[in-house]
Design a protein around this motif. Structure first.
Motif, PDB file in Angstrom:
ATOM      1  N   ASP A 106      -1.722  -2.454   2.516  1.00 19.67           N
ATOM      2  CA  ASP A 106      -0.671  -2.057   3.450  1.00 19.67           C
ATOM      3  C   ASP A 106       0.701  -2.480   2.928  1.00 19.67           C
ATOM      4  N   ARG A 107       0.819  -3.698   2.405  1.00 18.34           N
ATOM      5  CA  ARG A 107       2.092  -4.160   1.844  1.00 18.34           C
ATOM      6  C   ARG A 107       2.457  -3.360   0.587  1.00 18.34           C
ATOM      7  N   PHE A 108       1.439  -2.989  -0.197  1.00 18.30           N
ATOM      8  CA  PHE A 108       1.686  -2.180  -1.388  1.00 18.30           C
ATOM      9  C   PHE A 108       2.283  -0.823  -1.012  1.00 18.30           C
ATOM     10  N   VAL A 109       1.724  -0.181   0.002  1.00 20.07           N
ATOM     11  CA  VAL A 109       2.237   1.121   0.434  1.00 20.07           C
ATOM     12  C   VAL A 109       3.645   0.972   1.012  1.00 20.07           C
ATOM     13  N   ALA A 110       3.867  -0.087   1.801  1.00 19.29           N
ATOM     14  CA  ALA A 110       5.173  -0.283   2.437  1.00 19.29           C
ATOM     15  C   ALA A 110       6.285  -0.493   1.410  1.00 19.29           C
ATOM     16  N   ILE A 111       5.975  -1.157   0.300  1.00 22.44           N
ATOM     17  CA  ILE A 111       6.995  -1.450  -0.705  1.00 22.44           C
ATOM     18  C   ILE A 111       7.055  -0.374  -1.786  1.00 22.44           C
ATOM     19  N   SER A 224       9.767 -11.556   0.916  1.00 21.68           N
ATOM     20  CA  SER A 224       9.537 -12.297   2.160  1.00 21.68           C
ATOM     21  C   SER A 224       8.489 -11.622   3.038  1.00 21.68           C
ATOM     22  N   THR A 225       8.353 -10.304   2.925  1.00 21.92           N
ATOM     23  CA  THR A 225       7.351  -9.608   3.726  1.00 21.92           C
ATOM     24  C   THR A 225       5.928  -9.886   3.237  1.00 21.92           C
ATOM     25  N   CYS A 226       5.809 -10.415   2.011  1.00 21.36           N
ATOM     26  CA  CYS A 226       4.477 -10.682   1.441  1.00 21.36           C
ATOM     27  C   CYS A 226       4.146 -12.167   1.408  1.00 21.36           C
ATOM     28  N   GLY A 227       5.125 -13.024   1.719  1.00 17.57           N
ATOM     29  CA  GLY A 227       4.915 -14.463   1.585  1.00 17.57           C
ATOM     30  C   GLY A 227       3.793 -15.001   2.441  1.00 17.57           C
ATOM     31  N   SER A 228       3.760 -14.612   3.723  1.00 22.03           N
ATOM     32  CA  SER A 228       2.728 -15.118   4.631  1.00 22.03           C
ATOM     33  C   SER A 228       1.344 -14.676   4.187  1.00 22.03           C
ATOM     34  N   HIS A 229       1.238 -13.410   3.794  1.00 22.18           N
ATOM     35  CA  HIS A 229      -0.066 -12.895   3.376  1.00 22.18           C
ATOM     36  C   HIS A 229      -0.554 -13.594   2.118  1.00 22.18           C
ATOM     37  N   CYS A 234      -4.252 -17.336  -0.748  1.00 20.87           N
ATOM     38  CA  CYS A 234      -4.462 -18.519  -1.586  1.00 20.87           C
ATOM     39  C   CYS A 234      -5.247 -19.591  -0.846  1.00 20.87           C
ATOM     40  N   LEU A 235      -4.943 -19.785   0.422  1.00 24.24           N
ATOM     41  CA  LEU A 235      -5.631 -20.797   1.205  1.00 24.24           C
ATOM     42  C   LEU A 235      -7.097 -20.434   1.402  1.00 24.24           C
ATOM     43  N   PHE A 236      -7.364 -19.179   1.736  1.00 27.80           N
ATOM     44  CA  PHE A 236      -8.735 -18.739   2.024  1.00 27.80           C
ATOM     45  C   PHE A 236      -9.594 -18.745   0.764  1.00 27.80           C
ATOM     46  N   TYR A 275       1.413 -17.036   9.891  1.00 27.42           N
ATOM     47  CA  TYR A 275       1.927 -15.704  10.210  1.00 27.42           C
ATOM     48  C   TYR A 275       2.996 -15.715  11.299  1.00 27.42           C
ATOM     49  N   SER A 276       3.019 -16.753  12.130  1.00 26.76           N
ATOM     50  CA  SER A 276       3.985 -16.778  13.231  1.00 26.76           C
ATOM     51  C   SER A 276       5.278 -17.499  12.863  1.00 26.76           C
ATOM     52  N   LEU A 277       5.185 -18.556  12.048  1.00 21.01           N
ATOM     53  CA  LEU A 277       6.383 -19.300  11.673  1.00 21.01           C
ATOM     54  C   LEU A 277       7.286 -18.431  10.793  1.00 21.01           C
ATOM     55  N   GLY A 278       8.509 -18.260  11.219  1.00 18.93           N
ATOM     56  CA  GLY A 278       9.447 -17.445  10.457  1.00 18.93           C
ATOM     57  C   GLY A 278       9.347 -15.967  10.731  1.00 18.93           C
ATOM     58  N   ASN A 279       8.347 -15.548  11.514  1.00 14.95           N
ATOM     59  CA  ASN A 279       8.211 -14.132  11.866  1.00 14.95           C
ATOM     60  C   ASN A 279       8.937 -13.906  13.189  1.00 14.95           C
TER      61      ASN A 279
END
Length: 294
Positions: A106-111, A224-229, A234-236, A275-279
């Motif tokens: 989804d981020r790939f298509v958006a950018i 910045s639109t990809c940072g949270s994802h 990386c965490l998962f 996902y909520s912090l900074g959004n």
């Protein structure tokens, strides 16, 4: 309890895990309610985020330490219950990875295709991607179960963990450690190779597309639109792969249980915070929900 044999620590562990579970459920429910109640958030990105939050709730609900077992100091998981829990664990774990892959696309298509984003990411495609993720997760779960039933012959062995960890289950199989390790590597590869390949390919294209943006402000906004994802990915995958690789070299149940906490309990708790912090959209929607509740 696998984490400590000290009876005095049991109430503390009980309160700790109960608090983590409640924070996770409430945090993910807030995201679902915020997106559902705000028409401005009815976009593919937030649709996938809602599904990810729902899966995280189900994921931690299958792996969080059983409160009754902590209170009764029980250390055993029955074989049949273990297989059932393992099935749900693989379904929701694989679903988590598949949704992260879909969100990367989804981020790939958006950018990469901003002018055709609405046309490409149609409601029909979004529903199809979520349905496909669920189908792949179910197939993956059944494949893992068939593999486990083929190599595990015991019926009365107690598993010393707070849930039926697949890596630990394989270590208890009636084969030599070399074969067990090969099976563990196969499990990791089949679980994450497809998802990680899609994520890497999407971000490979995203990075090259962003680097072509002439202004630094435009590049920063796109990143910045990809940072949270990226943080959640990386965490998962970092904790998930670390647990499986660690179990291949260490067969200590206590170490496996502690490592498993990272991706089965801590990761679902941190996802809504990331996902909520900074959004600003999520924060604004949550404030509206809070004002309505008052």
């Amino acid at each position: 309890m696998i984490f400590s044999d000290d009876p005095g620590l049991q109430p503390i562990l009980f309160g700790l895990f109960l608090s983590i579970y409640l924070v996770t459920v409430i945090g993910n429910l807030l995201i679902i309610l915020a997106v559902s109640s705000d028409s401005h958030l009815h976009t593919p990105m937030y649709l996938f985020l809602c599904n990810l939050s729902l899966v995280d709730i189900c994921f931690i609900s299958t792996t969080v330490p059983n409160i009754v077992n902590i209170q009764t100091h029980s250390k055993e998981i029955i074989y049949v219950s273990c297989l059932m829990q393992r099935s749900f664990f693989v379904v929701f774990g694989c679903m988590d990875g598949m949704l992260l892959t879909v969100m990367a696309y989804d981020r790939f298509v958006a950018i990469f295709h901003p002018l055709h984003y609405s046309l490409i990411m149609s409601p029909c495609l979004c529903v199809s991607l979520v349905s496909l993720s669920l189908l792949v997760s179910l197939v993956d779960s059944q494949a893992h179960n068939l593999m486990a039933l083929q190599i595990i012959y015991f019926k009365d062995v107690a598993i010393s963990n707070f849930f039926c960890e697949p890596a630990q289950l394989l270590n208890l199989a009636c084969f030599n450690p070399f074969i067990n390790n090969r099976v563990i590597y196969f499990v990791v590869a089949t679980f994450g190779l497809f998802s990680l390949s899609g994520i890497f390919f999407s971000y490979y294209k995203i990075v090259f597309s962003i680097l072509r943006i002439p202004s630094s402000g435009g590049r920063h906004k796109a990143f910045s639109t990809c940072g949270s994802h990226l943080s959640v990915v990386c965490l998962f995958y970092g904790t998930d792969v670390g647990v499986y690789l660690g179990s291949a070299v260490s067969h200590c149940p206590r170490n496996t249980a502690v490592d498993s906490l990272m991706y089965t309990v801590v990761t679902p708790m941190l996802n809504p915070l990331i996902y909520s912090l900074g959004n600003k959209d999520i924060e604004r929607s949550v404030r509206r929900l809070y004002s309505r509740a008052l």
